[in-house]
Design an enzyme around this catalytic site. Structure first.
Site, PDB file in Angstrom:
ATOM      1  N   CYS A   1     135.614  23.488 -18.393  1.00  0.00           N
ATOM      2  CA  CYS A   1     134.203  23.125 -18.402  1.00  0.00           C
ATOM      3  C   CYS A   1     134.076  21.739 -17.790  1.00  0.00           C
ATOM      4  O   CYS A   1     134.743  20.798 -18.217  1.00  0.00           O
ATOM      5  CB  CYS A   1     133.651  23.109 -19.832  1.00  0.00           C
ATOM      6  SG  CYS A   1     131.945  22.492 -19.935  1.00  0.00           S
TER       7      CYS A   1
ATOM      8  N   CYS B   1     126.640  16.328 -22.475  1.00  0.00           N
ATOM      9  CA  CYS B   1     127.593  17.311 -22.986  1.00  0.00           C
ATOM     10  C   CYS B   1     127.013  17.900 -24.264  1.00  0.00           C
ATOM     11  O   CYS B   1     126.519  17.160 -25.123  1.00  0.00           O
ATOM     12  CB  CYS B   1     128.943  16.659 -23.279  1.00  0.00           C
ATOM     13  SG  CYS B   1     130.109  17.785 -24.085  1.00  0.00           S
TER      14      CYS B   1
ATOM     15  N   SER C   1     144.413   5.061 -21.661  1.00  0.00           N
ATOM     16  CA  SER C   1     144.324   6.301 -20.884  1.00  0.00           C
ATOM     17  C   SER C   1     144.309   6.072 -19.376  1.00  0.00           C
ATOM     18  O   SER C   1     144.468   7.018 -18.612  1.00  0.00           O
ATOM     19  CB  SER C   1     143.090   7.092 -21.303  1.00  0.00           C
ATOM     20  OG  SER C   1     141.931   6.292 -21.244  1.00  0.00           O
TER      21      SER C   1
ATOM     22  N   CYS D   1     136.783  15.119 -32.796  1.00  0.00           N
ATOM     23  CA  CYS D   1     137.427  15.181 -34.099  1.00  0.00           C
ATOM     24  C   CYS D   1     138.818  15.787 -33.950  1.00  0.00           C
ATOM     25  O   CYS D   1     139.164  16.356 -32.923  1.00  0.00           O
ATOM     26  CB  CYS D   1     136.604  16.037 -35.053  1.00  0.00           C
ATOM     27  SG  CYS D   1     134.945  15.385 -35.370  1.00  0.00           S
TER      28      CYS D   1
ATOM     29  N   CYS E   1     129.569  17.993 -17.770  1.00  0.00           N
ATOM     30  CA  CYS E   1     129.140  16.590 -17.804  1.00  0.00           C
ATOM     31  C   CYS E   1     129.224  15.952 -16.420  1.00  0.00           C
ATOM     32  O   CYS E   1     128.581  14.945 -16.149  1.00  0.00           O
ATOM     33  CB  CYS E   1     129.959  15.797 -18.807  1.00  0.00           C
ATOM     34  SG  CYS E   1     131.742  15.873 -18.547  1.00  0.00           S
TER      35      CYS E   1
ATOM     36  N   CYS F   1     137.405  21.881 -22.207  1.00  0.00           N
ATOM     37  CA  CYS F   1     136.833  20.605 -21.752  1.00  0.00           C
ATOM     38  C   CYS F   1     137.858  19.877 -20.880  1.00  0.00           C
ATOM     39  O   CYS F   1     138.959  19.545 -21.337  1.00  0.00           O
ATOM     40  CB  CYS F   1     136.459  19.745 -22.947  1.00  0.00           C
ATOM     41  SG  CYS F   1     135.955  18.064 -22.511  1.00  0.00           S
TER      42      CYS F   1
ATOM     43  N   ASP G   1     140.857   3.236 -14.221  1.00  0.00           N
ATOM     44  CA  ASP G   1     140.334   3.559 -15.552  1.00  0.00           C
ATOM     45  C   ASP G   1     139.940   5.027 -15.568  1.00  0.00           C
ATOM     46  O   ASP G   1     139.820   5.666 -14.511  1.00  0.00           O
ATOM     47  CB  ASP G   1     139.141   2.669 -15.903  1.00  0.00           C
ATOM     48  CG  ASP G   1     138.931   2.534 -17.408  1.00  0.00           C
ATOM     49  OD1 ASP G   1     139.647   3.208 -18.170  1.00  0.00           O
ATOM     50  OD2 ASP G   1     138.046   1.757 -17.823  1.00  0.00           O
ATOM     51  N   ASP G   2     139.716   5.571 -16.773  1.00  0.00           N
ATOM     52  CA  ASP G   2     139.438   7.003 -16.882  1.00  0.00           C
ATOM     53  C   ASP G   2     137.972   7.354 -16.676  1.00  0.00           C
ATOM     54  O   ASP G   2     137.652   8.499 -16.339  1.00  0.00           O
ATOM     55  CB  ASP G   2     139.897   7.525 -18.245  1.00  0.00           C
ATOM     56  CG  ASP G   2     139.209   6.794 -19.388  1.00  0.00           C
ATOM     57  OD1 ASP G   2     138.051   7.096 -19.681  1.00  0.00           O
ATOM     58  OD2 ASP G   2     139.843   5.908 -19.983  1.00  0.00           O
TER      59      ASP G   2
ATOM     60  N   TYR H   1     141.194  12.125 -20.825  1.00  0.00           N
ATOM     61  CA  TYR H   1     141.049  11.028 -21.772  1.00  0.00           C
ATOM     62  C   TYR H   1     141.357  11.379 -23.228  1.00  0.00           C
ATOM     63  O   TYR H   1     142.081  10.668 -23.898  1.00  0.00           O
ATOM     64  CB  TYR H   1     139.628  10.465 -21.688  1.00  0.00           C
ATOM     65  CG  TYR H   1     139.296   9.414 -22.719  1.00  0.00           C
ATOM     66  CD1 TYR H   1     139.812   8.128 -22.624  1.00  0.00           C
ATOM     67  CD2 TYR H   1     138.470   9.709 -23.806  1.00  0.00           C
ATOM     68  CE1 TYR H   1     139.509   7.162 -23.575  1.00  0.00           C
ATOM     69  CE2 TYR H   1     138.158   8.748 -24.760  1.00  0.00           C
ATOM     70  CZ  TYR H   1     138.685   7.473 -24.642  1.00  0.00           C
ATOM     71  OH  TYR H   1     138.397   6.526 -25.567  1.00  0.00           O
TER      72      TYR H   1
ATOM     73  N   ASN I   1     136.226  20.992 -35.211  1.00  0.00           N
ATOM     74  CA  ASN I   1     136.144  20.137 -34.032  1.00  0.00           C
ATOM     75  C   ASN I   1     135.244  20.824 -33.018  1.00  0.00           C
ATOM     76  O   ASN I   1     135.527  21.950 -32.599  1.00  0.00           O
ATOM     77  CB  ASN I   1     137.540  19.913 -33.440  1.00  0.00           C
ATOM     78  CG  ASN I   1     137.499  19.163 -32.123  1.00  0.00           C
ATOM     79  OD1 ASN I   1     136.575  18.404 -31.846  1.00  0.00           O
ATOM     80  ND2 ASN I   1     138.511  19.363 -31.306  1.00  0.00           N
TER      81      ASN I   1
END
Length: 473
Positions: A446, A394, A295, A9, A449, A248, A357-358, A254, A112
């Protein structure tokens, strides 16, 4: 979760010393944050204690028009939100700002992140007689603040007490009758930036690009565990103890716009660095480097610069096409990808292509893009990913709530994944490489993930619609 990682968000707040059309400024700020959430949006304006708001499902330009912005009227405080739902389905009750009327005044809040103890909080509140209208964890935050406000002398003191009870990721902006308050969890999982207007006011936003968009001046990042209060008396800060940054890492890879600066580091430069590190770690003999818009482009340029292999524009992106992950069926998602990205045949025909790619989530989009390239004459396609493989859920606001759909968990080796998606070779950025991409950042990251190691305790299970289970479950 479908083919892509869903955005976070976006939050925006403004305080002006004199009344003006602050809703219009918030509207422009939300446009700059649209990439962080495209399900719904809203704006609230405070005019000497009277709060007016407008919100709805859709993009900023769809929800707001001249009439709705005019209806918000003059005021000196405003908050706004663009939403991608990490907790709670996309319905009107969950659209933010969340407006609360209580015995000591009014409160509007935008959030968020994602709380890790939302279920426990809601259960406790319901036993105390609370009635909830929405199913997002933002309502838990608002309820805890109001509960504390009944016992405290100020809204900022109530927020500080509430922060001791809520756990997980939250970068929030709250608006009372006279104050704008920004507060960030003690780990700083999600970004939050402070800026200044050219009329003596202040702005708080998820990204610096939103401050730039309204001609503001960036001051600094709001610190983990900070409660920053803006009023006619100026700015005051208070802090929770034991704060330790864990931003994060995917913000740099991204989520954030490339023109944003987070924790002292240019997002664009971090993505260039990711591509350069990837070229050093996973070189391959090829004729051209291309990036998947948007991205993947910066990392592709970085890969090209480091490898000395020419960079080329391999795709044209339809900027007016919706995101592929919101399509309900796989067939629709595949068609959407084809409409969204079209190959420039002259760039890749009869060439060995390095495709940057990301990330890879399920792998279906990667497979489709690789097939597009080969159908248009690419001799080889070597996929390079500017992030480590996703292997773990996550719990802090990114929509990866299950390992079962992650392609990196389904197959034992990278070679197997390459075969499944049709790539001639595949390589990911290393975990060490990811930690080194933001060279001058003033924070730690962090990477749960990727690594499965989280900076705080996480729930044993977590899922997006946890407040919307059927009775038989």
């Amino acid at each position: 979760m479908f083919n892509s990682i869903h955005e976070e968000c976006g939050v925006f707040g403004i305080f002006e010393p004199k009344p003006k059309m602050v809703g219009d400024i918030t509207y422009l700020g939300l446009f700059a944050l649209q990439h962080r959430g495209q399900e719904a949006c809203g704006i609230a304006v405070c005019d000497d204690g009277i709060m007016r708001y407008h919100k709805g499902i859709g993009l900023v330009g769809e929800v707001f028009n001249k009439e709705s912005l005019t209806s918000l009227g003059m005021g000196n405080i405003s908050v706004g939100h663009v939403r991608y739902s990490t907790t709670g389905v996309n319905n009107t009750n969950n659209i933010q700002p969340l407006i609360v009327n209580h015995i000591k005044g009014n409160l509007a809040i935008v959030h968020n992140g994602n709380l890790t103890n939302a279920q426990e909080l809601r259960h406790k509140f319901e036993l105390e007689g609370a009635i909830f209208r929405a199913t997002s964890d933002t309502e838990d935050i608002a309820y805890q603040i109001v509960k504390e406000r009944l016992k405290t002398k100020s809204i900022e003191e109530a927020i500080k007490n509430a922060m001791k009870e809520i756990k997980g990721a939250y970068s929030c902006v709250a608006m009372s009758s006279q104050k704008l308050i920004a507060f960030r969890d003690i780990n700083g999982f999600r970004p939050l930036i402070l800026g200044k207007t050219n009329t003596g006011g202040y702005i708080v936003a998820s990204e610096s690009s939103a401050i730039d968009a309204v001609n503001g001046t960036i001051i600094r990042d709001i610190k983990p565990g900070e409660i920053l209060t803006i009023s006619k008396e100026g700015i005051q800060s208070d802090f929770l103890p034991n704060a330790s940054s864990s931003l994060c890492i995917f913000e740099f890879i991204y989520f954030a716009r490339p023109d944003s600066i987070i924790e002292g580091t240019s997002v664009h430069k971090a993505r260039l660095n990711a591509g350069k590190i990837l070229a050093k770690e996973s070189p391959v003999d090829a004729d051209i480097v291309i990036g998947v818009p948007d991205s993947g482009i910066d990392a592709a340029i970085g890969y090209s610069q480091e490898s000395k292999i020419p960079y080329g524009v391999g795709f044209v992106k339809n900027k007016y096409m919706g995101r592929s992950f919101i399509k309900p069926t796989q067939e629709e998602r595949n068609i959407t990808v084809k409409i969204k990205l079209n190959v420039i045949k002259e760039t890749i025909e009869n060439k060995r292509v390095i495709l940057i790619d990301d990330s890879i989530v399920r792998g279906t989009t990667s497979a489709h893009i690789i097939k597009l390239l080969k159908d248009n004459g690419a001799k080889e396609v070597h996929l390079r990913i500017s992030a480590p493989p996703f292997k773990h859920p996550c719990y802090f606001g990114t929509d990866i709530d299950s390992e079962e759909n992650l392609i990196a968990c389904k197959y034992k080796s990278i070679d197997e994944i390459a075969k499944v998606i049709g790539a001639d070779s595949l390589a990911y950025l290393s975990l060490d490489g990811a930690h080194n991409l933001a060279e001058n950042s003033k924070c730690h990251f962090c990477d749960g993930c990727f690594s499965g190691k989280y900076p705080i305790d996480v729930p044993k299970e977590s899922y997006k619609n946890k407040f919307e289970e059927k009775i038989n479950k």
